[in-house]
Design a protein around this motif. Structure first.
Motif, PDB file in Angstrom:
ATOM      1  N   ASN A 103       7.054  -2.292  -7.038  1.00 44.21           N
ATOM      2  CA  ASN A 103       7.037  -0.832  -7.153  1.00 44.21           C
ATOM      3  C   ASN A 103       8.055  -0.307  -8.161  1.00 44.21           C
ATOM      4  O   ASN A 103       8.295   0.901  -8.249  1.00 44.21           O
ATOM      5  N   LEU A 107      -4.078  -3.303  -6.886  1.00 44.37           N
ATOM      6  CA  LEU A 107      -2.824  -3.869  -6.386  1.00 44.37           C
ATOM      7  C   LEU A 107      -2.621  -5.292  -6.909  1.00 44.37           C
ATOM      8  O   LEU A 107      -1.481  -5.693  -7.203  1.00 44.37           O
ATOM      9  N   GLN A 147       2.865   5.262  -7.195  1.00 49.43           N
ATOM     10  CA  GLN A 147       2.884   3.818  -7.433  1.00 49.43           C
ATOM     11  C   GLN A 147       4.310   3.296  -7.605  1.00 49.43           C
ATOM     12  O   GLN A 147       4.508   2.175  -8.063  1.00 49.43           O
ATOM     13  N   HIS A 207       4.693  -2.747 -14.616  1.00 51.57           N
ATOM     14  CA  HIS A 207       3.569  -1.820 -14.452  1.00 51.57           C
ATOM     15  C   HIS A 207       4.056  -0.375 -14.443  1.00 51.57           C
ATOM     16  O   HIS A 207       3.504   0.489 -15.139  1.00 51.57           O
ATOM     17  N   GLN A 208       5.091  -0.107 -13.655  1.00 51.38           N
ATOM     18  CA  GLN A 208       5.636   1.246 -13.565  1.00 51.38           C
ATOM     19  C   GLN A 208       6.258   1.678 -14.891  1.00 51.38           C
ATOM     20  O   GLN A 208       6.148   2.841 -15.287  1.00 51.38           O
ATOM     21  N   ARG A 262       0.922  -7.919 -13.279  1.00 56.70           N
ATOM     22  CA  ARG A 262       1.669  -7.278 -14.355  1.00 56.70           C
ATOM     23  C   ARG A 262       3.171  -7.299 -14.083  1.00 56.70           C
ATOM     24  O   ARG A 262       3.986  -7.367 -15.007  1.00 56.70           O
ATOM     25  N   ASN A 263       3.525  -7.235 -12.810  1.00 53.92           N
ATOM     26  CA  ASN A 263       4.936  -7.247 -12.444  1.00 53.92           C
ATOM     27  C   ASN A 263       5.482  -8.654 -12.201  1.00 53.92           C
ATOM     28  O   ASN A 263       6.649  -8.815 -11.827  1.00 53.92           O
ATOM     29  N   ASP A 319      -3.761  -6.389  -9.796  1.00 56.25           N
ATOM     30  CA  ASP A 319      -3.381  -6.231 -11.196  1.00 56.25           C
ATOM     31  C   ASP A 319      -1.916  -5.829 -11.328  1.00 56.25           C
ATOM     32  O   ASP A 319      -1.202  -6.298 -12.226  1.00 56.25           O
ATOM     33  N   ILE A 320      -1.464  -4.951 -10.431  1.00 55.92           N
ATOM     34  CA  ILE A 320      -0.062  -4.525 -10.457  1.00 55.92           C
ATOM     35  C   ILE A 320       0.853  -5.711 -10.193  1.00 55.92           C
ATOM     36  O   ILE A 320       1.878  -5.887 -10.866  1.00 55.92           O
TER      37      ILE A 320
END
Length: 577
Positions: free
Chosen positions: A15, A301, A226, A19-20, A307-308, A303-304
């Motif tokens: 979080n 989720l 997100q 991604h963020q 990516r993270n 994908d997130i």
């Protein structure tokens, strides 16, 4: 939907990671840099330079200065009257002997012909602008309030746009509504620049202004839904910083443009870039889950997580299914559900009051810029640049002192400095500008906090609708902001008295909102009903000198904020653990 469970899932996939960061830099930063141009550009578009009546028949053998003395009466301070002329034309001037003392000739003209309102057109000072909308339409003298009306029509468009787009985003999604609003603003924002009829000018201004609140709020909602609690306050504070950067650049763009149509093109066309980048904007996973779209939620989720650089959580599908089943049990009837429970009714009311007071105070100051003495571009820049320290101070204060007491204090100080400026309205320009700049510093800090509170108090299922409702009511009252500035034509001190009254109302509303610092976001109406209902009025959750966090005591007998008298709900912090 169980808020702590979803927060845990979001933390597992990341979080506050790459991604963020991508979402922040690709959308939050550029949108918040450009977005102030939508509501604030009309201030320069309707700027009215010094003007005098255009008297026909100017002979070529008479200089401009002498012609003006012969045709335009002077005010008591020696300046030329902007709305009246001597009842004379070039033909009358030819019959006069102009070889005598000019003052005697002017006295004779005044006695013989008298003074009337402008009978033809106006000549404008072109040292600053080649053209503005007010110049093109002659919105001066008896029609000088039309510029304020045009600005108010834009704010009325904000109202309808918020009502439509924010509610729509809670049903069809944040991303499609974002694309729709960008498209509408780009098309109609350009079309309004080439309208010539009065009705066309007003209608295009109304339609092109509709997307503004939704573009700003939906982008922030997508990002904050997100992100971790720490990132939420960072996103809000950063968005205000880039808003200030864009706003501070606007007077330079206006000064270089010289034409209101050129300025309109420069401040509209950059939004078209987001029509090309929309596919890179992810939908909110909280929204997808709240609508039961499990496959899309799971994919997003996953994908997130990738990516993270995080592994996809075990049993993610089962967790999402359980959360969705809990959510299905609670139907979503839109904004009306925020008024069916006493706790949510009070909080919606208080958030709306604070939102409205912030909006009126902020834009009342902004619109009054062109009425202040001195250079309008420099005044606007000085009032804008003061927001940079206010954004940093607002973020730090909200994180250290807390949301509630930060907003109360900022409303109080903004009101005090607005009142202080009343006493020096006839004094040196720099004193008044300094006091109003400090007032704007504190109201900007307060504005930052109210965005944060809307995101943290309204539940996910109704966050866009709730924020939209507060924005709608705020915009309804906000249509009076141009007229607050217009009262300066009756007395330079009047707008600041009005702003001080608005600030006093904001203080009362801010004191009774719950403190959301470090709390888990409510996901549903059920969560929101139980959210911080046991918090005492004189509670403090900020950081003390020893950096320890003070939690409110779970005591139903001690002046709880917004809590129904008949309810005895356990402490929400303990439920979360």
């Amino acid at each position: 939907m169980d808020s702590p469970v979803f927060e845990k899932v979001l933390a597992e996939v990341g979080n506050s990671g790459r991604h963020q960061s991508l979402l922040f830099w690709m959308f939050v930063v550029p949108i918040n840099f450009l977005i102030p141009w939508i509501p604030l550009t009309p201030i320069f578009m309707t700027s009215t330079p010094t003007h005098t009546c255009r008297v026909p028949g100017h002979p070529s053998n008479i200089s401009e200065d002498v012609w003006k003395q012969l045709t335009i009466p002077r005010e008591e301070d020696g300046t030329y009257n902007q709305c009246q002329q001597y009842n004379i034309t070039g033909d009358n001037i030819k019959d006069l002997d102009l070889h005598g003392n000019i003052s005697s000739i002017v006295s004779l003209i005044n006695y013989t012909y008298g003074i009337v309102d402008c009978r033809s057109d106006w000549d404008y000072d072109l040292s600053t602008y080649d053209s503005t909308l007010s110049m093109d339409q002659n919105w001066v003298c008896s029609r000088d309030s039309i510029g304020a009306t045009w600005q108010a029509v834009g704010m009325a468009g904000n109202i309808l746009g918020t009502l439509i787009f924010n509610s729509l985003s809670d049903f069809i999604g944040r991303r499609p509504v974002f694309v729709l609003t960008i498209l509408i603003y780009t098309i109609f924002g350009i079309a309004r620049l080439y309208m010539t009829s009065f009705m066309g000018i007003m209608v295009m201004q109304f339609i092109s202004s509709m997307p503004f609140p939704a573009i700003l709020e939906i982008t922030l909602i997508i990002a904050m839904e997100q992100a971790s609690p720490q990132w939420r306050s960072r996103i809000t504070a950063s968005s205000f910083i880039f808003w200030t950067a864009g706003m501070s650049l606007l007077p330079l763009v206006a000064w270089l443009s010289r034409s209101w149509q050129t300025l309109g093109l420069i401040t509209t066309l950059p939004f078209a870039i987001f029509l090309l980048a929309w596919r890179y904007l992810p939908e909110s996973p909280r929204f997808l889950l709240s609508r039961g779209r499990l496959e899309e939620t799971h994919k997003l989720l996953s994908d997130i997580a990738k990516r993270n650089g995080q592994p996809v959580p075990d049993k993610l599908e089962i967790t999402l299914l359980n959360l969705a089943q809990e959510n299905v049990q609670e139907s979503n009837y839109g904004i009306i559900q925020l008024f069916q429970n006493r706790t949510m009714f009070i909080r919606t009311f208080l958030l709306t009051v604070c939102y409205t007071c912030n909006n009126l105070f902020y834009y009342g100051l902004a619109y009054n810029t062109t009425n202040m003495s001195g250079n309008e571009f420099l005044n606007f820049f000085l009032l804008s640049i003061m927001e940079l320290p206010s954004n940093l101070l607002g973020w730090l204060s909200a994180e250290w002192i807390g949301r509630r007491w930060t907003q109360c204090g900022c409303f109080t100080l903004a009101t005090i400095f607005a009142l202080a400026s009343v006493g020096v309205s006839d004094g040196p320009v720099w004193v008044s500008i300094t006091l109003l700049s400090i007032s704007k510093l504190f109201i900007t800090m307060s504005f930052l906090v109210i965005y944060l509170q809307c995101a943290e108090i309204y539940p996910t299922t109704h966050r866009a609708a709730g924020t939209g409702f507060s924005s709608i009511i705020s915009s309804c009252f906000g249509t009076t902001a141009p007229y607050i500035a217009y009262t300066a034509t009756k007395g330079a001190w009047i707008p600041n008295i009005i702003l001080a009254i608005i600030g006093a109302i904001g203080i009362c509303g801010a004191c009774f909102l719950p403190e959301t610092l470090g709390e888990t976001l409510p996901e549903s109406i059920t969560d929101a009903k139980k959210f911080l209902v046991n918090e005492k009025f004189f509670s403090y959750k900020g950081k003390s000198c020893t950096h320890s966090k003070v939690h409110p005591v779970n005591d139903n007998q001690n002046h709880r904020i917004n809590a129904p008298i008949s309810e005895n709900v356990p402490d929400y912090d303990s439920m979360a653990t």
